[in-house]
Design a protein around this motif. Structure first.
Motif, short mmCIF file in Angstrom:
data_model
loop_
_atom_site.label_atom_id
_atom_site.label_comp_id
_atom_site.label_asym_id
_atom_site.label_seq_id
_atom_site.Cartn_x
_atom_site.Cartn_y
_atom_site.Cartn_z
N GLY A 16 -9.62 55.14 32.47
CA GLY A 16 -9.23 54.00 32.85
C GLY A 16 -7.42 53.94 33.09
N ARG A 41 -10.92 50.37 35.99
CA ARG A 41 -11.88 51.12 35.25
C ARG A 41 -12.14 52.63 35.92
NH1 ARG A 41 -16.56 52.31 36.49
NH2 ARG A 41 -16.65 50.81 38.43
N ALA A 82 -10.39 49.58 40.43
CA ALA A 82 -11.62 50.57 39.59
C ALA A 82 -11.77 51.97 40.68
CB ALA A 82 -12.50 49.72 39.35
N ALA A 122 -12.54 52.33 30.16
CA ALA A 122 -12.05 50.98 30.52
C ALA A 122 -10.59 50.81 30.58
CB ALA A 122 -12.23 50.01 29.15
#
Length: 361
Positions: A16, A41, A82, A122
């Motif tokens: 992450g 992410r 992400a 995360a």
């Protein structure tokens, strides 16, 4: 295409992104508050069962699969993007194990089934999450978490309703060619079949079943002799096993029947040694190459009696097709009955009943 039914890979999910510690800086706003965004992410590694793929050969060459990291957060309330997930398409019937512990993780037995092999980490939190009435200028932020990393061992277990087993050159490949759309290699020497073959047997426009042919078994297969032991796992999903016996050289006047019975029992014993569950599966006896003997009824009677066989017995010639039609329709009826019983059990478990519920009349 070369058939490959085992592979070991390593999957590494993305880390992450880190959160950002930033403050608003604009003209005429001397005391701007925190505006650090979160990190994105990390990418995950996902497996999807695809019925259009029938081998794991791609994963013999592509052993490492690594997803990208998520982007770091930035000022001005900008969150990091992400990372994209990596999707690995695998044949239906793939069983996935943890290569280090041996634990079974997933069983992809349905088309379109999706599982996460390694989850992305995360993203970290930016400092805008830490502001409060007592902490108006927070400098705290958190780092992104590492993604999961695993070594995975994959095994492909073909999905079939009926499995063929027997000694090398018993006529299994000829039979599957005769009754289905499969086109395996056929020759007059043992171990012609080197990998499992699947064939669809269609008895009508709406009725069909799948047959699996594996390399022939020999005595000692459960300890690694021959080739068949490598593929016995493919029979574990079947509903029914057909034990094919070559009777072309049997003569009731000599001891050839006793030898054939000994060989047939050896195959059954190899099944038992490999897996008690596989040994307990329903089995039918199929006496093949009946067109090559002069007294078939006497041979059948003496063989079945010497073997002590109590289950269904079929006499066929896979080469000429004699007796195969009766066998195919009997198999279809058996498979249909098994599926019907299975659906009834599933309906009971899920609370679905054929009778109308009086509450909704």
């Amino acid at each position: 295409m070369k058939f490959v039914d085992e592979a070991t890979i390593e999957v590494i999910a993305g880390k992450g992104g880190n959160g950002s510690a930033s403050f608003r800086r604009e003209k005429f706003i001397p005391k701007g508050g925190p505006d650090g965004g979160d990190g994105g992410r990390g990418g995950s590694i996902i497996a999807i069962a695809d019925r259009n793929i029938n081998t794991l050969i791609d994963y013999r060459y592509a052993r490492l699969h690594r997803a990208r990291n998520g982007e770091n957060g930035r000022g001005s309330d900008q969150y990091g993007a992400a990372a994209e997930d990596i999707v690995l398409r695998m044949p239906v019937g793939t069983v996935i194990y943890d290569a280090d512990s041996g634990e079974q993780l997933f069983d992809l037995d349905k088309h379109g089934e999706k599982v996460v092999l390694a989850a992305g980490g995360a993203g970290g939190l930016g400092n805008l999450h830490f502001k409060s009435s007592t902490n108006r200028a927070p400098r705290q932020f958190t780092y992104g978490k590492d993604g999961e990393q695993r070594r995975l061992r994959m095994e492909l277990k073909v999905l079939a309703d009926v499995g063929l087993l027997g000694l090398p050159n018993a006529g299994k490949s000829t039979l599957i060619t005769r009754i289905s759309n499969a086109k395996p290699k056929i020759a007059d020497y043992p171990f012609t079949t080197l990998h499992p073959n699947l064939g669809v047997v269609r008895t009508s426009d709406s009725r069909s079943f799948v047959v699996a042919d594996i390399p022939g078994l020999i005595e000692g297969a459960s300890e690694g002799a021959g080739l068949g032991h490598l593929f016995l796992r493919h029979l574990t999903r079947t509903s029914l096993l057909l034990h094919i016996v070559d009777v072309s050289s049997l003569d009731p006047e000599v001891d050839s029947i006793e030898k054939a019975v000994k060989d047939a029992r050896a195959i059954s014993e190899e099944l038992r040694k490999y897996s008690e569950e596989l040994y307990e599966k329903p089995r039918w006896l199929v006496l093949n190459k009946f067109d090559m003997i002069e007294n078939p009824d006497e041979v059948k009677e003496k063989f079945v009696k010497a073997y002590g066989w109590k289950g269904p017995v079929f006499t066929i010639s896979a080469l000429t097709g004699e007796g195969t039609q009766n066998l195919v329709y009997a198999l279809q009826d058996y498979i249909d009955e098994q599926k019907k019983s299975q659906h009834k059990e599933e309906d009971i478990e899920t609370g679905v009943f054929e009778e109308e519920d009086p509450r909704f009349r």
